[in-house]
Design a protein around this motif. Structure first.
Motif, PDB file in Angstrom:
ATOM      1  N   ILE A 137       2.269   0.245   5.318  1.00 16.41           N
ATOM      2  CA  ILE A 137       3.380  -0.457   4.314  1.00 16.41           C
ATOM      3  C   ILE A 137       1.744  -0.141   3.077  1.00 16.41           C
ATOM      4  O   ILE A 137       0.830  -0.423   3.475  1.00 16.41           O
ATOM      5  N   PRO A 138       2.466   0.993   2.217  1.00 19.08           N
ATOM      6  CA  PRO A 138       0.944   1.865   1.507  1.00 19.08           C
ATOM      7  C   PRO A 138       0.702   0.614   0.649  1.00 19.08           C
ATOM      8  O   PRO A 138       1.605  -0.033  -0.186  1.00 19.08           O
ATOM      9  N   THR A 139      -0.691   1.063  -0.285  1.00 16.84           N
ATOM     10  CA  THR A 139      -0.529   0.316  -1.349  1.00 16.84           C
ATOM     11  C   THR A 139      -0.016   1.002  -2.218  1.00 16.84           C
ATOM     12  O   THR A 139      -0.361   2.138  -2.004  1.00 16.84           O
ATOM     13  N   PRO A 140       0.111   0.171  -3.568  1.00 16.60           N
ATOM     14  CA  PRO A 140       0.228   1.750  -4.614  1.00 16.60           C
ATOM     15  C   PRO A 140      -0.791   3.006  -5.129  1.00 16.60           C
ATOM     16  O   PRO A 140      -0.984   3.926  -5.199  1.00 16.60           O
ATOM     17  N   GLU A 141      -2.260   2.455  -4.539  1.00 20.42           N
ATOM     18  CA  GLU A 141      -3.208   3.629  -4.118  1.00 20.42           C
ATOM     19  C   GLU A 141      -3.097   4.372  -3.615  1.00 20.42           C
ATOM     20  O   GLU A 141      -3.129   5.804  -3.541  1.00 20.42           O
TER      21      GLU A 141
END
Length: 138
Positions: free
Chosen positions: A63-67
């Motif tokens: 699950i990635p961060t928006p960045e």
């Protein structure tokens, strides 16, 4: 409620991600409403699924961060034209990335967990593109 242990880059650990749908994570995109997504309720980040496969709820990666999501997209703007041009097969490009990064496992952009990893991958992809005569988007 269906949950699955998935690494969340925002939280920095394995979380009990909750299976949801596009209506929740992309409420303005009716075309995504019925697609499956895994969401970390602690930070609110999410990851899509391999919805066109037999196991349609298999997560696309961590699950990635928006960045990180933006960094992965930027990498693909340089990476995809390399194999789409026909100069290299897609698998060749990925093996070249693996080789440059000293990886012994299969590489996939969805595995990137930190901005530093994204920078390393971007540098490798940029170099591969330049060596194959491709214009590099900075």
């Amino acid at each position: 409620m269906t949950t699955k242990a998935i690494h969340c880059c925002g939280c920095g650990l394995e979380v009990a991600a909750r299976l949801t749908n596009g209506a929740e994570v992309y409420p303005h995109r009716s075309d995504l409403a019925k697609l499956p997504f895994w969401r970390c309720d602690a930070c609110g980040n999410w990851v899509g699924c391999h919805h066109k496969t037999k196991n349609r709820t298999n997560p696309l990666g961590c699950i990635p961060t928006p960045e990180l999501k933006a960094a992965r997209q930027h990498i693909h703007r340089v990476l995809d034209p390399i194999w789409q041009s026909g100069d290299m097969e897609r698998g060749e490009v990925y093996r070249a990335i693996e080789s440059r990064l000293g990886m012994t496992t299969r590489y996939h952009t969805a595995q990137i967990r930190t901005v530093d990893e994204a920078r390393q991958v971007y540098t490798a992809v940029r170099d591969i593109a330049a060596e194959n005569g491709g214009a590099v988007i900075e």
